[in-house]
Design a protein around this motif. Structure first.
Motif, PDB file in Angstrom:
ATOM      1  N   ILE A  60      35.107  48.830  48.495  1.00 43.69           N
ATOM      2  CA  ILE A  60      33.969  48.178  47.605  1.00 43.69           C
ATOM      3  C   ILE A  60      33.521  46.869  48.513  1.00 43.69           C
ATOM      4  O   ILE A  60      34.455  46.243  48.948  1.00 43.69           O
ATOM      5  N   ASN A  61      32.260  46.662  48.738  1.00 40.60           N
ATOM      6  CA  ASN A  61      31.722  45.343  49.379  1.00 40.60           C
ATOM      7  C   ASN A  61      32.140  45.197  50.797  1.00 40.60           C
ATOM      8  O   ASN A  61      32.167  46.101  51.523  1.00 40.60           O
ATOM      9  N   GLU A  62      33.039  43.998  50.936  1.00 45.26           N
ATOM     10  CA  GLU A  62      33.590  43.798  52.273  1.00 45.26           C
ATOM     11  C   GLU A  62      34.698  44.654  52.657  1.00 45.26           C
ATOM     12  O   GLU A  62      35.186  44.352  53.778  1.00 45.26           O
ATOM     13  N   VAL A  63      35.261  45.370  51.692  1.00 42.51           N
ATOM     14  CA  VAL A  63      36.446  46.546  52.190  1.00 42.51           C
ATOM     15  C   VAL A  63      35.785  47.510  52.917  1.00 42.51           C
ATOM     16  O   VAL A  63      34.789  48.175  52.367  1.00 42.51           O
ATOM     17  N   ALA A  64      35.787  47.747  54.296  1.00 44.09           N
ATOM     18  CA  ALA A  64      35.336  48.568  54.810  1.00 44.09           C
ATOM     19  C   ALA A  64      35.979  50.029  54.853  1.00 44.09           C
ATOM     20  O   ALA A  64      35.427  51.004  54.762  1.00 44.09           O
ATOM     21  N   ALA A  65      37.585  50.002  54.784  1.00 43.01           N
ATOM     22  CA  ALA A  65      37.943  51.366  54.876  1.00 43.01           C
ATOM     23  C   ALA A  65      39.581  51.217  54.492  1.00 43.01           C
ATOM     24  O   ALA A  65      40.067  50.041  54.351  1.00 43.01           O
ATOM     25  N   HIS A  66      40.082  52.416  54.487  1.00 45.43           N
ATOM     26  CA  HIS A  66      41.417  52.357  54.220  1.00 45.43           C
ATOM     27  C   HIS A  66      42.015  51.852  52.861  1.00 45.43           C
ATOM     28  O   HIS A  66      43.253  51.521  52.484  1.00 45.43           O
ATOM     29  N   TYR A  67      41.115  51.787  51.773  1.00 41.03           N
ATOM     30  CA  TYR A  67      41.589  51.686  50.349  1.00 41.03           C
ATOM     31  C   TYR A  67      41.720  53.123  49.608  1.00 41.03           C
ATOM     32  O   TYR A  67      40.519  53.516  49.606  1.00 41.03           O
ATOM     33  N   THR A  68      42.783  53.172  49.076  1.00 45.50           N
ATOM     34  CA  THR A  68      42.641  54.255  47.989  1.00 45.50           C
ATOM     35  C   THR A  68      43.360  53.820  46.735  1.00 45.50           C
ATOM     36  O   THR A  68      43.952  52.517  46.950  1.00 45.50           O
ATOM     37  N   ALA A  69      43.180  54.143  45.474  1.00 46.11           N
ATOM     38  CA  ALA A  69      43.682  53.793  44.457  1.00 46.11           C
ATOM     39  C   ALA A  69      45.280  53.747  44.439  1.00 46.11           C
ATOM     40  O   ALA A  69      45.912  54.744  44.855  1.00 46.11           O
ATOM     41  N   GLU A  70      45.857  52.643  43.718  1.00 46.39           N
ATOM     42  CA  GLU A  70      47.194  52.460  43.909  1.00 46.39           C
ATOM     43  C   GLU A  70      47.785  53.322  42.571  1.00 46.39           C
ATOM     44  O   GLU A  70      46.963  53.530  41.565  1.00 46.39           O
ATOM     45  N   TYR A  71      49.182  53.416  42.392  1.00 47.11           N
ATOM     46  CA  TYR A  71      49.697  54.130  41.060  1.00 47.11           C
ATOM     47  C   TYR A  71      49.248  53.165  40.118  1.00 47.11           C
ATOM     48  O   TYR A  71      49.437  51.851  40.155  1.00 47.11           O
ATOM     49  N   MET A  72      48.805  53.611  38.693  1.00 49.46           N
ATOM     50  CA  MET A  72      48.239  52.916  37.638  1.00 49.46           C
ATOM     51  C   MET A  72      47.436  51.629  38.161  1.00 49.46           C
ATOM     52  O   MET A  72      47.413  50.827  37.453  1.00 49.46           O
ATOM     53  N   ASP A  73      46.480  51.816  39.126  1.00 49.72           N
ATOM     54  CA  ASP A  73      45.408  50.935  39.633  1.00 49.72           C
ATOM     55  C   ASP A  73      44.476  50.623  38.346  1.00 49.72           C
ATOM     56  O   ASP A  73      44.118  51.988  37.774  1.00 49.72           O
ATOM     57  N   SER A  74      44.250  49.465  38.020  1.00 50.24           N
ATOM     58  CA  SER A  74      43.349  49.101  37.045  1.00 50.24           C
ATOM     59  C   SER A  74      41.784  48.631  37.691  1.00 50.24           C
ATOM     60  O   SER A  74      40.995  48.374  36.912  1.00 50.24           O
ATOM     61  N   LEU A  75      41.665  48.812  39.030  1.00 57.60           N
ATOM     62  CA  LEU A  75      40.418  48.365  39.411  1.00 57.60           C
ATOM     63  C   LEU A  75      39.256  49.344  39.060  1.00 57.60           C
ATOM     64  O   LEU A  75      39.469  50.522  38.871  1.00 57.60           O
ATOM     65  N   ARG A  76      38.107  48.632  38.672  1.00 65.22           N
ATOM     66  CA  ARG A  76      36.865  49.236  38.415  1.00 65.22           C
ATOM     67  C   ARG A  76      35.886  49.291  39.349  1.00 65.22           C
ATOM     68  O   ARG A  76      35.817  48.075  40.044  1.00 65.22           O
ATOM     69  N   ILE A  77      34.821  49.868  39.362  1.00 65.67           N
ATOM     70  CA  ILE A  77      33.570  49.872  40.428  1.00 65.67           C
ATOM     71  C   ILE A  77      33.021  48.546  39.768  1.00 65.67           C
ATOM     72  O   ILE A  77      32.457  48.528  38.472  1.00 65.67           O
ATOM     73  N   PRO A  78      32.811  47.436  40.490  1.00 67.97           N
ATOM     74  CA  PRO A  78      32.234  46.275  39.787  1.00 67.97           C
ATOM     75  C   PRO A  78      30.566  46.569  39.774  1.00 67.97           C
ATOM     76  O   PRO A  78      30.113  47.345  40.551  1.00 67.97           O
ATOM     77  N   GLU A  79      29.886  45.693  39.083  1.00 68.82           N
ATOM     78  CA  GLU A  79      28.506  45.974  38.918  1.00 68.82           C
ATOM     79  C   GLU A  79      27.753  45.319  40.212  1.00 68.82           C
ATOM     80  O   GLU A  79      28.613  44.547  40.777  1.00 68.82           O
ATOM     81  N   GLN A  80      26.731  45.930  40.699  1.00 67.96           N
ATOM     82  CA  GLN A  80      25.967  45.554  41.604  1.00 67.96           C
ATOM     83  C   GLN A  80      26.857  45.248  42.998  1.00 67.96           C
ATOM     84  O   GLN A  80      26.987  44.563  43.698  1.00 67.96           O
ATOM     85  N   SER A  81      27.618  46.394  43.200  1.00 70.04           N
ATOM     86  CA  SER A  81      28.358  46.453  44.607  1.00 70.04           C
ATOM     87  C   SER A  81      28.012  47.699  45.506  1.00 70.04           C
ATOM     88  O   SER A  81      27.028  48.416  45.058  1.00 70.04           O
ATOM     89  N   ILE A  82      28.565  47.550  46.601  1.00 74.57           N
ATOM     90  CA  ILE A  82      28.428  48.647  47.489  1.00 74.57           C
ATOM     91  C   ILE A  82      29.375  49.146  47.819  1.00 74.57           C
ATOM     92  O   ILE A  82      30.566  48.570  48.216  1.00 74.57           O
ATOM     93  N   VAL A  83      29.591  50.744  47.481  1.00 73.99           N
ATOM     94  CA  VAL A  83      30.722  51.512  47.507  1.00 73.99           C
ATOM     95  C   VAL A  83      30.746  52.454  48.514  1.00 73.99           C
ATOM     96  O   VAL A  83      29.626  53.261  48.548  1.00 73.99           O
ATOM     97  N   LYS A  84      31.661  52.660  49.261  1.00 71.05           N
ATOM     98  CA  LYS A  84      32.029  53.627  50.316  1.00 71.05           C
ATOM     99  C   LYS A  84      32.774  54.704  49.859  1.00 71.05           C
ATOM    100  O   LYS A  84      33.963  54.355  49.314  1.00 71.05           O
TER     101      LYS A  84
END
Ligand code: MN
Ligand code: MN
Length: 299
Positions: free
Chosen positions: A57-81
């Motif tokens: 998401i946004n300035e994160v370019a690569a190599h992020y995947t959900a963690e175990y029990m990850d609570s992250l949600r796609i933010p509004e007005q973001s750019i998603v790869k």
């Protein structure tokens, strides 16, 4: 072309999965749910994820995947790869798209897609990767945007996601495309005021086994053996381990194993000046008269 059949099959699954995934990416959606649905879809089609589904998401370019029990949600007005890999018996395809959840990111997305389109048109056997890097960076500058200098595409071999040569996003010497080679081409584009460089951030969420050898610790050995037989040298997510049913204490075993020199870890890569990043990626097979786009990137 029979020997390439598994690549065509993986490509078809990746094409369907990418379309499925695109329809799911909306603000407020759980990144963990997204990753699991996308990975589950790949399996339901008869493929295996070649690596954990990456949602950056946004300035994160690569190599992020959900963690175990990850609570992250796609933010509004973001750019998603969304970057996904499919393999059939170790034959891998790798593809990524950008979803712009705000108008202001449309040019970034378009620039990455146009850079990919132009790059794919110019590739054939014996073309040098220097020329492709030049093509990508020229497209970025016509949009008044910047390529990411330290991320690149890559050659692909069986069970080896990053084999052989790299395909830079800027003009850099580094070899030539070979007939019947398989390559992932992936322009990453950021904003003109940004540095155009990524650095490692926070803690790793993606890992891979470097090799298998019997180790003294019985628990860690059971886990390593399982990881190697399931993934060989391909990347896996820490959360995948939490869901494994083994005859050992998986948490203990992983704690011991992950700090050993048999496991390599990957940290999320973030644009250093917090520029937003877009990516477009396709895997190609180089043939006599050009390339075959294995996942049918929608351009
Ligand atoms: Mn990828
Ligand atoms: Mn790739």
């Amino acid at each position: 072309m029979d020997i390439f059949e598994p690549y065509f099959k993986a490509g078809e699954i990746a094409r369907k999965t990418r379309a499925f995934a695109t329809s799911l990416i909306k603000s407020g959606v759980s990144v963990l749910d997204l990753c699991e649905k996308i990975e589950g879809f790949i399996k339901s089609q008869g493929g295996e994820p070649a690596f954990p589904c990456n949602i950056c998401i946004n300035e994160v370019a690569a190599h992020y995947t959900a963690e175990y029990m990850d609570s992250l949600r796609i933010p509004e007005q973001s750019i998603v790869k969304m970057d996904l890999g499919v393999h059939i018996d170790g034959f891998i395809v790798d593809t990524a798209i950008t979803v712009a959840l705000d108008e202001k990111y449309m040019l970034l997305k378009e620039a990455a897609e146009e850079a990919l389109r132009k790059a794919l048109k110019s590739i054939r056997a014996s073309v040098s990767v220097y020329d492709i890097g030049e093509t990508i960076s020229k497209v970025a500058s016509t949009y008044n945007l910047k390529p990411i200098r330290n991320l690149s595409g890559h050659e692909i071999a069986r069970y080896n996601l990053h084999a052989g040569i790299s395909i830079p996003n800027i003009p850099l010497q580094g070899g030539k495309f070979k007939l019947y080679g398989v390559y992932a081409v992936e322009p990453f584009i950021t904003e003109h005021w940004a540095s155009g460089t990524v650095i490692e951030s926070t803690k790793p969420v993606i890992y891979r086994c470097l090799s298998y050898k019997k180790i003294r610790d019985t628990e860690a050995n059971v886990l390593l053996k399982t990881l190697w037989s399931r993934f060989k040298g391909l990347p896996f997510a820490e959360r995948w381990i939490h869901n494994m049913n083994l005859k050992c204490n998986v948490q203990n075993a992983w704690f011991k194993l992950k700090n050993s020199n048999l496991i390599k870890s990957y940290r999320p890569l973030v644009e250093i000046s917090k520029g937003s990043v877009a990516q477009a990626e396709e895997t190609i097979l180089v043939v006599e008269d050009g390339v075959i786009e294995l996942t049918g990137f929608p351009l």
